[in-house]
Scaffold this motif. Structure first.
Motif, short mmCIF file in Angstrom:
data_model
loop_
_atom_site.label_atom_id
_atom_site.label_comp_id
_atom_site.label_asym_id
_atom_site.label_seq_id
_atom_site.Cartn_x
_atom_site.Cartn_y
_atom_site.Cartn_z
N GLY A 16 1.13 -1.13 -0.24
CA GLY A 16 0.11 0.01 0.14
C GLY A 16 0.74 0.90 0.18
O GLY A 16 0.52 1.90 0.13
N GLY A 17 2.14 1.76 -0.01
CA GLY A 17 3.53 2.44 0.22
C GLY A 17 3.25 2.83 -1.31
O GLY A 17 4.28 2.13 -2.27
N GLY A 18 2.74 3.95 -1.51
CA GLY A 18 2.25 4.99 -2.72
C GLY A 18 4.22 5.57 -3.26
O GLY A 18 4.60 5.57 -4.63
N ALA A 19 4.33 5.69 -1.98
CA ALA A 19 6.51 6.55 -2.47
C ALA A 19 7.08 5.05 -2.59
O ALA A 19 8.25 5.38 -2.71
CB ALA A 19 6.69 7.51 -1.07
N CYS A 57 17.41 14.24 -6.24
CA CYS A 57 17.05 13.44 -5.54
C CYS A 57 16.83 13.15 -4.18
O CYS A 57 16.16 12.62 -2.81
CB CYS A 57 17.93 11.78 -5.63
SG CYS A 57 17.21 12.01 -7.31
N ALA A 58 18.02 14.05 -3.28
CA ALA A 58 18.09 13.79 -2.10
C ALA A 58 17.04 14.44 -1.18
O ALA A 58 16.75 13.58 0.18
CB ALA A 58 19.32 14.48 -1.26
N ARG A 59 16.26 15.57 -1.57
CA ARG A 59 15.02 16.30 -0.97
C ARG A 59 13.86 15.40 -0.58
O ARG A 59 13.19 15.27 -0.06
CB ARG A 59 14.64 17.76 -0.98
CG ARG A 59 15.76 19.17 -1.78
CD ARG A 59 15.73 19.48 -1.53
NE ARG A 59 16.76 20.82 -1.29
CZ ARG A 59 16.33 22.50 -1.20
NH1 ARG A 59 15.42 22.34 -1.78
NH2 ARG A 59 17.45 22.59 -1.21
N LEU A 60 13.96 14.29 -1.98
CA LEU A 60 12.94 12.92 -2.26
C LEU A 60 13.04 12.50 -1.71
O LEU A 60 11.92 12.18 -0.53
CB LEU A 60 12.48 13.46 -3.82
CG LEU A 60 11.68 11.68 -3.71
CD1 LEU A 60 10.40 12.43 -4.10
CD2 LEU A 60 11.97 11.31 -5.09
N GLN A 73 7.78 10.83 -9.05
CA GLN A 73 8.04 11.27 -10.02
C GLN A 73 7.87 13.01 -10.71
O GLN A 73 8.72 13.31 -10.40
CB GLN A 73 7.41 11.07 -11.43
CG GLN A 73 9.06 11.17 -12.70
CD GLN A 73 8.59 10.38 -13.85
OE1 GLN A 73 7.65 9.63 -13.26
NE2 GLN A 73 8.95 10.53 -14.28
N ALA A 74 6.32 13.30 -10.17
CA ALA A 74 5.77 14.98 -10.15
C ALA A 74 6.38 15.73 -9.12
O ALA A 74 7.19 16.63 -9.54
CB ALA A 74 4.78 14.73 -10.14
N ALA A 81 12.69 21.93 -10.42
CA ALA A 81 12.10 22.86 -11.06
C ALA A 81 12.57 23.99 -10.15
O ALA A 81 13.00 25.33 -10.48
CB ALA A 81 11.27 22.85 -11.26
N ASN A 82 12.01 24.43 -8.46
CA ASN A 82 12.07 25.16 -7.04
C ASN A 82 13.82 25.07 -7.02
O ASN A 82 13.88 26.27 -6.99
CB ASN A 82 11.70 24.74 -6.64
CG ASN A 82 9.58 24.48 -6.53
OD1 ASN A 82 9.46 25.14 -7.04
ND2 ASN A 82 8.99 24.05 -5.71
#
Length: 184
Positions: A16-19, A57-60, A73-74, A81-82
């Motif tokens: 169930g984990g989307g991440a 990637c680190a912030r994600l 991904q979005a 972009a930020n």
């Protein structure tokens, strides 16, 4: 989602984990390639591209540890972009505007307004003069008549014309000098 349950690259998806789906089957590597292309189209320096991809990637990964991210991904592309926008804001050189981009110092509308203000103030100041002094001033300064003509037409001496002019000029200067100092 707890910190110890964050899946790493190649881990199987958690129930169930989307991440967790972001990390299964090497999808982070796929995201990285697409993200690098995305950033490279927007940033010229290849070293900067790599830095921005790594930072995104680190912030994600940090976000996924703290909360569930439904569309990693979005979210990753939004982070990138930020970061690009922030980098551009910090690195924007200050370029002086070309002369044609500067607004005019004294626009025509402003000049017309000042002229109207001066005319109104002059009319008010002239109205404060006695009728004889005002007539002498108007005949000399606006109608450009000579002192002798004014004296003859009004039946006064040329010396009295000069006294009336002096009185009118002094009064107008007192009343209007503040407009002359502004450049109006």
């Amino acid at each position: 989602m707890r910190h110890d349950s964050v899946p790493g690259p190649g881990d199987a998806p958690a129930a169930g984990g989307g991440a967790a789906r972001a990390w299964s089957d090497g999808t982070l590597a796929t995201y990285r390639a697409a993200l690098r292309a995305f950033v490279a189209r927007r940033v010229a320096d290849p070293h900067e591209v790599d830095d921005l991809v790594q930072e995104a990637c680190a912030r994600l990964m940090s976000s996924v540890r703290e909360r569930e991210v439904e569309t990693p991904q979005a979210y990753l592309f939004r982070i990138a972009a930020n970061l690009i926008a922030d980098r551009h804001r910090r690195n924007l050189p200050t370029v002086p505007l070309a002369e044609e981009h500067h607004p005019a110092v004294a626009a025509e509308q402003e000049e017309r307004r000042r002229a109207a203000d001066v005319r109104a103030a002059l009319a008010d100041a002239l109205a404060e003069l006695s009728p004889r002094v005002r007539d002498v001033f108007v005949l000399r300064r606006f109608e450009e008549r000579s002192t002798g003509e004014i004296a003859r037409d009004l039946g006064i001496s040329p010396r009295m014309v000069q006294k009336h002019l002096t009185k009118a000029t002094a009064h107008l200067y007192r009343r209007l000098h503040h407009l002359m100092e502004r450049g109006a």
